[in-house]
Design a protein around this motif. Structure first.
Motif, PDB file in Angstrom:
ATOM      1  N   HIS A 257       7.662  -0.149  48.385  1.00 45.17           N
ATOM      2  CA  HIS A 257       8.161   0.412  47.147  1.00 45.17           C
ATOM      3  C   HIS A 257       7.706   1.712  46.959  1.00 45.17           C
ATOM      4  O   HIS A 257       8.607   2.714  46.661  1.00 45.17           O
ATOM      5  N   ILE A 258       6.438   1.775  46.869  1.00 47.77           N
ATOM      6  CA  ILE A 258       5.832   3.199  46.637  1.00 47.77           C
ATOM      7  C   ILE A 258       6.136   4.265  47.639  1.00 47.77           C
ATOM      8  O   ILE A 258       6.550   5.371  47.325  1.00 47.77           O
ATOM      9  N   ALA A 259       6.431   3.854  48.868  1.00 50.15           N
ATOM     10  CA  ALA A 259       6.698   4.638  49.975  1.00 50.15           C
ATOM     11  C   ALA A 259       8.102   5.077  49.854  1.00 50.15           C
ATOM     12  O   ALA A 259       8.444   6.276  49.942  1.00 50.15           O
ATOM     13  N   ALA A 260       8.951   4.209  49.402  1.00 49.04           N
ATOM     14  CA  ALA A 260      10.293   4.517  49.088  1.00 49.04           C
ATOM     15  C   ALA A 260      10.450   5.573  48.045  1.00 49.04           C
ATOM     16  O   ALA A 260      11.250   6.528  48.118  1.00 49.04           O
ATOM     17  N   ARG A 261       9.706   5.544  47.153  1.00 47.89           N
ATOM     18  CA  ARG A 261       9.836   6.018  45.878  1.00 47.89           C
ATOM     19  C   ARG A 261       9.575   7.777  46.343  1.00 47.89           C
ATOM     20  O   ARG A 261       9.980   8.791  46.024  1.00 47.89           O
ATOM     21  N   ILE A 262       8.294   7.569  47.016  1.00 47.29           N
ATOM     22  CA  ILE A 262       7.707   9.290  47.433  1.00 47.29           C
ATOM     23  C   ILE A 262       8.741   9.645  48.518  1.00 47.29           C
ATOM     24  O   ILE A 262       8.943  10.988  48.216  1.00 47.29           O
ATOM     25  N   GLU A 263       9.465   9.009  49.205  1.00 45.41           N
ATOM     26  CA  GLU A 263      10.381   9.601  50.206  1.00 45.41           C
ATOM     27  C   GLU A 263      11.579  10.312  49.347  1.00 45.41           C
ATOM     28  O   GLU A 263      12.337  11.005  49.824  1.00 45.41           O
ATOM     29  N   ALA A 264      12.080   9.290  48.448  1.00 42.09           N
ATOM     30  CA  ALA A 264      12.981   9.743  47.457  1.00 42.09           C
ATOM     31  C   ALA A 264      12.628  11.108  46.786  1.00 42.09           C
ATOM     32  O   ALA A 264      13.367  12.233  46.777  1.00 42.09           O
ATOM     33  N   PHE A 265      11.599  11.309  46.171  1.00 42.94           N
ATOM     34  CA  PHE A 265      10.943  12.563  45.620  1.00 42.94           C
ATOM     35  C   PHE A 265      10.834  13.708  46.805  1.00 42.94           C
ATOM     36  O   PHE A 265      11.045  14.726  46.455  1.00 42.94           O
ATOM     37  N   ARG A 266      10.422  13.402  47.827  1.00 40.10           N
ATOM     38  CA  ARG A 266      10.285  14.487  48.870  1.00 40.10           C
ATOM     39  C   ARG A 266      11.731  14.809  49.421  1.00 40.10           C
ATOM     40  O   ARG A 266      11.970  15.937  49.424  1.00 40.10           O
ATOM     41  N   ALA A 267      12.716  14.041  49.249  1.00 38.79           N
ATOM     42  CA  ALA A 267      14.059  14.369  49.776  1.00 38.79           C
ATOM     43  C   ALA A 267      14.495  15.211  48.694  1.00 38.79           C
ATOM     44  O   ALA A 267      15.477  16.175  48.848  1.00 38.79           O
ATOM     45  N   HIS A 268      14.340  14.883  47.486  1.00 36.63           N
ATOM     46  CA  HIS A 268      14.739  15.746  46.309  1.00 36.63           C
ATOM     47  C   HIS A 268      14.111  17.087  45.941  1.00 36.63           C
ATOM     48  O   HIS A 268      14.713  18.161  45.518  1.00 36.63           O
ATOM     49  N   SER A 269      12.980  17.169  46.498  1.00 35.73           N
ATOM     50  CA  SER A 269      11.990  18.399  46.078  1.00 35.73           C
ATOM     51  C   SER A 269      11.602  19.293  47.183  1.00 35.73           C
ATOM     52  O   SER A 269      11.187  20.313  47.112  1.00 35.73           O
ATOM     53  N   THR A 270      11.565  18.749  48.628  1.00 32.23           N
ATOM     54  CA  THR A 270      11.107  19.489  49.409  1.00 32.23           C
ATOM     55  C   THR A 270      11.742  20.736  49.926  1.00 32.23           C
ATOM     56  O   THR A 270      11.041  21.723  50.091  1.00 32.23           O
ATOM     57  N   CYS A 316       3.749  24.351  41.915  1.00 30.40           N
ATOM     58  CA  CYS A 316       4.788  23.662  42.716  1.00 30.40           C
ATOM     59  C   CYS A 316       4.211  23.373  44.072  1.00 30.40           C
ATOM     60  O   CYS A 316       4.253  22.169  44.742  1.00 30.40           O
ATOM     61  N   GLU A 317       3.286  24.195  44.490  1.00 35.63           N
ATOM     62  CA  GLU A 317       2.554  23.837  46.084  1.00 35.63           C
ATOM     63  C   GLU A 317       1.532  22.605  45.754  1.00 35.63           C
ATOM     64  O   GLU A 317       1.522  21.780  46.496  1.00 35.63           O
ATOM     65  N   ALA A 318       0.984  22.523  44.775  1.00 38.28           N
ATOM     66  CA  ALA A 318      -0.044  21.417  44.400  1.00 38.28           C
ATOM     67  C   ALA A 318       0.812  20.029  44.505  1.00 38.28           C
ATOM     68  O   ALA A 318       0.419  19.094  45.015  1.00 38.28           O
ATOM     69  N   VAL A 319       1.668  20.007  43.658  1.00 33.61           N
ATOM     70  CA  VAL A 319       2.845  18.805  43.710  1.00 33.61           C
ATOM     71  C   VAL A 319       3.255  18.560  44.923  1.00 33.61           C
ATOM     72  O   VAL A 319       3.398  17.318  45.368  1.00 33.61           O
ATOM     73  N   SER A 320       3.782  19.541  45.425  1.00 35.15           N
ATOM     74  CA  SER A 320       4.225  19.178  46.958  1.00 35.15           C
ATOM     75  C   SER A 320       3.100  18.633  47.946  1.00 35.15           C
ATOM     76  O   SER A 320       3.554  17.630  48.883  1.00 35.15           O
ATOM     77  N   GLU A 321       1.970  19.274  47.873  1.00 39.02           N
ATOM     78  CA  GLU A 321       0.795  18.887  48.819  1.00 39.02           C
ATOM     79  C   GLU A 321       0.390  17.357  48.219  1.00 39.02           C
ATOM     80  O   GLU A 321      -0.075  16.517  49.005  1.00 39.02           O
ATOM     81  N   ARG A 322       0.294  17.157  47.117  1.00 42.97           N
ATOM     82  CA  ARG A 322       0.077  15.868  46.532  1.00 42.97           C
ATOM     83  C   ARG A 322       1.189  14.806  47.134  1.00 42.97           C
ATOM     84  O   ARG A 322       0.617  13.664  47.386  1.00 42.97           O
ATOM     85  N   LEU A 323       2.529  15.108  47.122  1.00 44.38           N
ATOM     86  CA  LEU A 323       3.434  14.196  47.638  1.00 44.38           C
ATOM     87  C   LEU A 323       2.902  13.624  49.295  1.00 44.38           C
ATOM     88  O   LEU A 323       3.285  12.559  49.578  1.00 44.38           O
ATOM     89  N   GLU A 324       2.779  14.966  50.071  1.00 43.80           N
ATOM     90  CA  GLU A 324       2.464  14.961  51.261  1.00 43.80           C
ATOM     91  C   GLU A 324       1.232  13.784  51.334  1.00 43.80           C
ATOM     92  O   GLU A 324       1.205  13.049  52.284  1.00 43.80           O
ATOM     93  N   ASP A 325       0.127  14.246  50.617  1.00 46.60           N
ATOM     94  CA  ASP A 325      -1.095  13.366  50.675  1.00 46.60           C
ATOM     95  C   ASP A 325      -0.731  11.677  50.224  1.00 46.60           C
ATOM     96  O   ASP A 325      -1.419  10.965  50.954  1.00 46.60           O
ATOM     97  N   LEU A 326      -0.024  11.545  49.118  1.00 51.49           N
ATOM     98  CA  LEU A 326       0.227  10.313  48.992  1.00 51.49           C
ATOM     99  C   LEU A 326       0.916   9.531  49.902  1.00 51.49           C
ATOM    100  O   LEU A 326       0.823   8.345  50.257  1.00 51.49           O
ATOM    101  N   SER A 327       1.653  10.259  50.596  1.00 49.38           N
ATOM    102  CA  SER A 327       2.634   9.502  51.768  1.00 49.38           C
ATOM    103  C   SER A 327       1.716   9.292  52.883  1.00 49.38           C
ATOM    104  O   SER A 327       1.695   8.109  53.547  1.00 49.38           O
ATOM    105  N   ARG A 328       0.676  10.105  53.226  1.00 57.85           N
ATOM    106  CA  ARG A 328      -0.257   9.868  54.106  1.00 57.85           C
ATOM    107  C   ARG A 328      -1.225   8.682  53.712  1.00 57.85           C
ATOM    108  O   ARG A 328      -1.461   7.737  54.595  1.00 57.85           O
ATOM    109  N   ARG A 329      -1.450   8.632  52.609  1.00 57.32           N
ATOM    110  CA  ARG A 329      -2.465   7.674  52.191  1.00 57.32           C
ATOM    111  C   ARG A 329      -1.783   6.193  51.749  1.00 57.32           C
ATOM    112  O   ARG A 329      -2.208   5.063  52.158  1.00 57.32           O
ATOM    113  N   VAL A 330      -0.553   6.378  51.733  1.00 58.68           N
ATOM    114  CA  VAL A 330       0.351   5.110  51.731  1.00 58.68           C
ATOM    115  C   VAL A 330       0.422   4.572  53.047  1.00 58.68           C
ATOM    116  O   VAL A 330       0.301   3.367  53.516  1.00 58.68           O
TER     117      VAL A 330
END
Length: 435
Positions: A257-270, A316-330
């Motif tokens: 569920h967390i991974a799906a939410r992260i991917e949704a945020f990435r699709a919306h913001s990348t 914005c860059e920090a949030v983008s990097e945090r999304l990528e970091d969360l994705s890797r940690r998940v």
């Protein structure tokens, strides 16, 4: 003798690539001019509407309509010059009023000569709208500053002297009472071509600045959700690190569920975050090209952007990097949890195999026991059949000792049955080994 080019294999995009560098030439502006730029976010469907809207302007002003839509269109209608540039996300309209006028700055603007009601029908969402007033400068910087302050509604000024003092640029980077931003360029010794390049860079700085900030609300909206997911992930990792007894299927479901939410945020913001980095780099490039000198007591455009725009872009860059970091940690937590589940399954399989081995040994012992009973049973029936055969021979007149013959036959029959069963047993074993 050189080979004619038309006899060679020429790339189909060669002409387009040559023309690309000349598709957006700088404007040539006189010292007294009023320029208005409006940038509108545009969808593919709205591009055609904008072209038809531009054709309508030609009809209203009595000029022939353009034959086709192009990336950069420029047309002069008497004292009104209209320039339309198509970009990836937006279209920019630059209206230049070349009318000689002694009215106060911003009393007349670049859009003043437009037919009434035409601008209101422009398709798209306005992201940038500002006026640029181009005037000659005086020899006294203090007089220029006093003159400029009268026309910016008391807002704090940001200004510099670009191109080694050849002009002075003033602005506020704020909206004024008419809903537009304002800039004033006081020309000291620039030619019309240099003035056009300076004005173009100034307009691009303002437009790209606003485009780069579009990602900031997205970053602010995403951040609280990232905090919650970060805390959930930390709790899961701590449980795995402490080797606690946890519900592995439940945790896997939560991680999914967390991974799906992260991917949704990435699709919306990348795309938005990537565009912000590109626009910010364009702003920095245009600022470098200005070659600014400081005006006493005022922030230069570069200092203002560095202090205000850069932190927003870094957010914005920090949030983008945090999304990528969360994705890797998940992904890592999911791998660890899957490994834990697989080890548990392997342990269960080993226990199951050991249990099956014990059952196999018991079944083998039972099989040997049954084989012993089978020898006795088969031998009993065979001896019975032999006895019938002996009785038949005796009744037929053959004289012999039936009891003695039957007694001798019993062990012989049992041995023969035992050897036959063992032979069959070994044959099946050999067949199983070959398979």
């Amino acid at each position: 003798m050189s080979t004619p080019l038309n006899q060679l294999d020429v790339h189909p995009l060669r002409q387009t690539l040559y023309n690309e560098l000349h598709s957006r030439p700088f404007q040539v502006l006189p010292t007294r001019a009023r320029v208005t730029q409006i940038a509108v976010l545009t969808t593919p469907e709205q591009k055609q509407q904008q072209f038809e809207h531009l054709c309508q302007l030609h009809r209203q002003l009595g000029y022939p309509e353009p034959a086709e839509d192009v990336g950069c269109f420029e047309k002069t209608f008497g004292t009104l010059r209209v320039r339309r540039e198509m970009h990836m996300e937006f279209a920019s309209y630059t209206f230049t009023n070349l009318t000689e006028s002694e009215r106060e700055p911003f009393a007349e603007t670049g859009i003043s000569p437009l037919p009434e009601g035409w601008l209101a029908q422009l398709a798209g969402t306005v992201i940038a709208a500002f006026h640029v007033e181009i005037r000659p400068s005086s020899n006294d910087a203090e007089d220029d500053l006093a003159y400029v302050r009268q026309h910016f509604e008391g807002l704090r000024l940001v200004g510099s002297s670009p191109q080694e003092g050849a002009a002075r640029v003033w602005g506020t980077f704020r909206l004024h009472s008419d809903g537009f931003g304002r800039f004033m360029v006081l020309n000291h010794e620039m030619s019309d071509s240099q003035l056009g390049r300076l004005t173009q860079r100034l307009m691009e700085i303002e437009t790209y600045r606003l485009m780069s900030l579009l990602a900031l609300p997205v970053a602010r909206d995403i951040s609280p959700f990232l905090n919650d997911m970060d805390q959930q992930l930390a709790t899961i990792n701590q449980a795995l690190a402490d080797n606690q007894a946890v519900d592995e299927p439940g945790l896997l479901k939560e991680l999914s569920h967390i991974a799906a939410r992260i991917e949704a945020f990435r699709a919306h913001s990348t795309f938005r975050f990537s565009a912000t980095r590109a626009y910010h780099q364009l702003v920095l490039t245009r600022l470098d090209e200005l070659r600014e000198d400081e005006l006493s007591g005022h922030l230069t455009l570069t200092e203002f952007m560095t202090r205000r725009l850069t932190p927003a872009v870094k957010t914005c860059e920090a949030v983008s990097e945090r999304l990528e970091d969360l994705s890797r940690r998940v992904d890592r937590a999911s791998d660890m949890l899957r490994t834990r589940v697989e080890m548990a399954i392997q342990s269960q399989n080993q226990q199951l195999l050991a249990s099956m081995d014990r059952r196999s040994r018991i079944q083998l012992m039972m099989q040997h026991t049954v084989e012993g009973f089978s020898v006795v049973a088969i031998s009993y029936y065979l001896v019975g059949l032999l006895k019938l055969g002996l009785d038949t021979l005796y009744d037929a007149g053959l004289v012999f000792n039936k009891s003695l013959v039957l007694g001798i036959a019993i062990p012989v029959v049992m041995v023969a049955v035992f050897l036959g069963i063992r032979t069959i047993h070994h044959r099946f074993i050999r067949m199983a080994r070959r398979q």
